[in-house]
Enzyme design. Structure first.
Site, PDB file in Angstrom:
ATOM      1  N   ASP A   9      12.275   0.766  -0.998  1.00  0.00           N
ATOM      2  CA  ASP A   9      12.143  -0.692  -1.067  1.00  0.00           C
ATOM      3  C   ASP A   9      10.685  -1.088  -1.269  1.00  0.00           C
ATOM      4  O   ASP A   9       9.807  -0.703  -0.502  1.00  0.00           O
ATOM      5  CB  ASP A   9      12.678  -1.334   0.214  1.00  0.00           C
ATOM      6  CG  ASP A   9      14.184  -1.164   0.336  1.00  0.00           C
ATOM      7  OD1 ASP A   9      14.898  -1.697  -0.522  1.00  0.00           O
ATOM      8  OD2 ASP A   9      14.640  -0.488   1.278  1.00  0.00           O
TER       9      ASP A   9
ATOM     10  N   ASP B  42       8.856   6.285  -1.304  1.00  0.00           N
ATOM     11  CA  ASP B  42       9.532   5.235  -0.556  1.00  0.00           C
ATOM     12  C   ASP B  42      10.517   4.577  -1.524  1.00  0.00           C
ATOM     13  O   ASP B  42      10.496   4.869  -2.734  1.00  0.00           O
ATOM     14  CB  ASP B  42       8.506   4.227  -0.039  1.00  0.00           C
ATOM     15  CG  ASP B  42       9.142   3.057   0.680  1.00  0.00           C
ATOM     16  OD1 ASP B  42       9.990   3.281   1.557  1.00  0.00           O
ATOM     17  OD2 ASP B  42       8.788   1.906   0.351  1.00  0.00           O
TER      18      ASP B  42
END
Length: 221
Positions: A15, A13
């Site tokens: 953020d 991922d």
């Protein structure tokens, strides 16, 4: 705590995992809301973490009413975010060390994010990480956003590996659900939200930070 088997690739991922941007997005949300005179309840605040803009719009309209001008609000939200981000670089601890370890053992890696391609490029460039990922899967590259498995499945497809052979790294609840639904070995590295018992059940491990993830990867290399 060990991985069940050696991964063939790692899917990150972005953020809240690579960059400390989830905290900045939430700070910007409160600033934009205060500017517009909106009170943001906890369920809306927490529900906005890790989801793409269209889903976020649905969340805000469900709370404020269907006439809520989310696109204009989101523009102000983004403006506040970049004002904050330009003052506070946000690389998460252990990113560089984990990428170096992956280089050393020859594991390919991808990013699977709800952010736009332009945002990904901007963050990577700001932290000297351009070219450190073999693939990036961004908003618009898949049909359904997290918690659907589409972003992670697309990342595995682009890397040319089976999803079950991938190690997925996530910080958010919906991200963990997405990675687990894709059939990947999922490690949660909590950021703003701690794992619930049902989230822990979807993970092979919960790591304190990416230094701990590096140790897991090296141990099974």
């Amino acid at each position: 705590m060990t991985l069940p088997h050696r991964p063939c690739a790692v899917v990150f991922d972005m953020d809240g995992l690579l960059f400390d941007t989830e905290a900045l997005w939430q700070e910007a949300l409160l600033s934009a809301a205060a500017e517009a005179g909106h009170a943001i309840p906890g369920e809306v605040f927490n529900g906005s973490i890790g989801i793409r803009r269209s889903q976020c719009g649905d969340l805000f309209r469900a709370h404020f009413g269907q006439e809520f001008g989310f696109e204009a609000f989101h523009s102000d939200w983004r403006r506040h975010f970049w004002l904050i981000a330009e003052r506070r670089p946000a690389l998460k601890p252990g990113v560089s060390e984990l990428l170096e370890a992956l280089d050393g053992i020859g594991l390919p890696r991808a990013i699977a994010t709800s952010s736009s391609g332009a945002t990904v490029e901007r963050h990577l460039a700001a932290h000297g990480l351009t070219g450190r990922f073999d693939q990036t899967v961004c908003r618009g590259d898949y049909e359904r956003g997290k918690p659907a498995p589409d972003p992670f499945l697309k990342a595995a497809e682009r890397l040319g590996v089976e999803p079950r052979s991938c190690l997925a790294l996530e910080d958010s609840h919906i991200g963990v659900r997405s990675a687990a639904a894709a059939g990947m070995m999922t490690v949660m590295v909590p950021d703003l939200l701690e794992p619930t018992p049902d989230l822990r059940a979807l993970c092979i491990a919960v790591a304190r930070d990416l230094h701990e993830v590096r140790d897991l990867v090296i141990a099974c290399a």
